[in-house]
Enzyme design. Structure first.
Site, short mmCIF file in Angstrom:
data_model
loop_
_atom_site.label_atom_id
_atom_site.label_comp_id
_atom_site.label_asym_id
_atom_site.label_seq_id
_atom_site.Cartn_x
_atom_site.Cartn_y
_atom_site.Cartn_z
N ASP A 85 -7.30 -5.85 3.33
CA ASP A 85 -6.53 -4.64 3.59
C ASP A 85 -6.35 -3.78 5.35
OD1 ASP A 85 -5.73 -1.99 3.25
OD2 ASP A 85 -7.66 -1.23 1.64
N GLY A 86 -5.34 -3.95 5.72
CA GLY A 86 -5.72 -2.68 7.37
C GLY A 86 -5.22 -3.97 8.27
N GLY A 87 -3.93 -3.42 8.68
CA GLY A 87 -2.83 -4.30 9.31
C GLY A 87 -2.44 -5.56 9.58
N HIS A 108 -7.75 1.60 -4.56
CA HIS A 108 -9.12 1.63 -3.86
C HIS A 108 -9.30 2.99 -4.01
CE1 HIS A 108 -9.91 0.78 0.67
NE2 HIS A 108 -10.84 0.64 -0.03
N MET A 168 -8.54 8.47 -1.33
CA MET A 168 -10.04 9.42 -0.02
C MET A 168 -10.03 10.41 -0.64
SD MET A 168 -7.30 7.96 3.00
CE MET A 168 -5.99 6.80 3.80
N MET A 227 -11.93 5.49 -1.46
CA MET A 227 -12.69 5.15 -0.54
C MET A 227 -13.54 6.87 -0.70
SD MET A 227 -9.57 4.44 2.17
CE MET A 227 -8.32 4.11 1.38
N GLY A 276 -4.01 4.07 7.35
CA GLY A 276 -2.78 3.28 7.89
C GLY A 276 -2.36 3.35 8.74
N GLY A 277 -1.19 1.75 9.26
CA GLY A 277 -0.88 1.61 10.81
C GLY A 277 -2.08 1.48 11.68
N GLY A 325 0.69 -2.20 4.29
CA GLY A 325 1.50 -1.05 4.02
C GLY A 325 2.24 -1.06 4.61
N SER A 380 0.84 -1.10 -0.08
CA SER A 380 -0.17 -0.20 -0.09
C SER A 380 0.87 1.59 0.15
CB SER A 380 -0.71 0.14 1.03
OG SER A 380 -1.78 1.03 1.22
N MET A 389 -12.26 -5.34 4.25
CA MET A 389 -11.91 -4.06 5.11
C MET A 389 -11.50 -4.94 6.83
SD MET A 389 -10.92 -1.60 3.05
CE MET A 389 -9.82 -1.32 4.61
N HIS A 439 -1.06 -1.10 -4.20
CA HIS A 439 -2.25 -0.25 -3.94
C HIS A 439 -2.01 0.86 -3.44
CE1 HIS A 439 -6.08 -1.67 -1.54
NE2 HIS A 439 -5.96 -0.51 -1.15
N GLY A 492 -9.34 4.51 5.76
CA GLY A 492 -8.75 6.10 6.24
C GLY A 492 -7.55 6.46 6.84
N ASP A 530 -4.40 4.17 -2.57
CA ASP A 530 -5.50 3.83 -1.39
C ASP A 530 -6.20 5.77 -2.08
OD1 ASP A 530 -6.51 2.38 0.15
OD2 ASP A 530 -3.93 2.85 0.92
C1 DX5 Z 1 -6.44 2.20 5.20
C2 DX5 Z 1 -6.24 1.70 3.63
C3 DX5 Z 1 -4.55 0.84 3.64
C4 DX5 Z 1 -3.55 1.29 3.96
C5 DX5 Z 1 -3.22 -0.21 4.85
O1 DX5 Z 1 -7.64 2.82 5.04
O2 DX5 Z 1 -7.32 1.63 3.13
O3 DX5 Z 1 -4.65 0.40 2.47
O4 DX5 Z 1 -2.75 1.75 3.37
O5 DX5 Z 1 -2.41 -0.03 5.51
P1 DX5 Z 1 -1.66 -1.07 6.75
O6 DX5 Z 1 -0.76 -2.44 6.13
O7 DX5 Z 1 -0.63 -0.04 7.68
O8 DX5 Z 1 -2.52 -1.31 7.65
ZN ZN Z 2 -6.02 0.49 0.60
#
Ligand code: DX5
Ligand code: ZN
Length: 212
Positions: free
Chosen positions: A173-175, A64, A35, A66, A142-143, A195, A6, A135, A31, A140, A33
Site C-alpha cells: 500500500d502506497g505509491g 485499513h 485514520m 490507521m 495519499g499521493g 489510490g 483506495s 506500507m 481499500h 496517513g 483508510d
Molecule cells: C496511505 C494509505 C493508502 C493511500 C494510497 O496512508 O494507506 O491507502 O490511499 O494512496 P496512493 O496510491 O496515492 O499512494
Molecule cells: Zn491504506
C-alpha cells in the site's frame, strides 16, 4: 495480482459514480483508510462510508485501520460491512487479541507494518493472519512516493510463507503505479492498493489491468 482501489483518492461527493467505476473494473477489493488523527496526523473515513459503500457493491471491502486501539473498532466496522480488517502492529500492544477478535467476528484479519518496521517484528503473528500489509509510504496520506524497502519485505514474507506454509496474502500500500507494481509482483505480492494512480487515470479499468 488483486487490485484494491483506495477510496482516499476517490471523489466521495460522487460516491455512486466512483463505486460504479470500480464495479465495472477487474478490481476485486476496495481499500478503505480509516485514520484517527492520532496514530496518523490526519482523519479520513468512518464506518458510515463503509456502510454506504457496502450498499453499492459486492466487492471485498478491505478496511485499513490507521488508528490506536483497533480492538474498540472491530465490531463497528464488521457491522458496516468490512470483509477484512487490517490494523497496525505499531498501534497495538497485544496484536494477538486483535487478530482473535477480528476472527471471532467472522471476518479476515490483517496486520500492517510501517516503512520503518521490520518483518522480524511480526514473525510471531504470521501463522494467525490472513493478510500482511506492507506500507510502502508513511501511512496517513495519499499521493506519496513509493519507498523501495517494501520490495525486500515482500520477498522475505513470500519466503516465510512458502517455507512455513502460512496462508496469508501479501498486500502492498502506497505509491503503486505502472512502474512500482511490477517490482512487488516479481517478489510475490498478492494484492496492490492504489489510490492516486487509478483515480487520475484516463481509463480506470485499463489502469487496473496495468497494475494487476
Ligand atoms: C496511505 C494509505 C493508502 C493511500 C494510497 O496512508 O494507506 O491507502 O490511499 O494512496 P496512493 O496510491 O496515492 O499512494
Ligand atoms: Zn491504506
Amino acid at each position: 495480482m488483486i487490485v484494491a482501489p483506495s477510496m482516499l483518492a476517490a471523489n466521495i461527493k460522487a460516491l455512486p459514480e466512483e463505486i460504479e467505476k470500480i464495479n465495472n473494473s477487474d478490481a476485486s477489493w476496495i481499500h478503505l483508510d480509516i485514520m484517527d488523527g492520532a496514530f496518523v496526523p490526519n482523519t479520513s473515513f468512518d464506518e458510515d462510508l463503509v456502510s454506504k459503500i457496502r450498499k453499492l457493491t459486492t466487492k471485498f471491502l478491505d478496511v485499513h485501520l490507521m488508528t490506536f486501539n483497533p480492538l474498540a473498532l472491530i465490531e463497528r466496522y464488521k457491522k458496516a460491512g468490512a470483509d477484512l480488517i487490517t490494523f497496525h502492529y505499531e498501534a497495538e500492544k497485544d496484536p494477538l487479541s486483535v487478530i482473535r477478535k477480528i476472527h471471532a467476528n467472522g471476518i479476515k484479519a490483517g496486520i500492517s507494518i510501517k516503512p520503518q518496521t521490520k518483518v522480524e517484528a511480526i514473525i510471531e503473528y504470521l501463522p494467525f493472519v490472513d493478510v500482511v500489509l506492507v506500507m510502502s509510504v508513511e501511512p496517513g496520506l495519499g499521493g506519496q512516493k513509493f519507498l523501495t524497502n517494501a520490495i525486500a519485505k515482500v520477498e522475505e514474507l513470500k519466503k516465510l510463507k512458502e517455507i512455513k506454509k502460512y496462508p496469508y496474502l501479501i498486500e502492498v500500500d502506497g505509491g503503486i503505479n505502472q512502474e512500482t507494481a511490477p517490482l512487488v509482483k516479481a517478489k510475490g505480492c498478492d494484492v496492490v492498493v492504489s489510490g492516486s494512480y487509478l483515480f487520475k487515470a484516463l481509463s480506470f479499468s485499463k489502469a487496473v489491468k496495468v497494475i494487476s
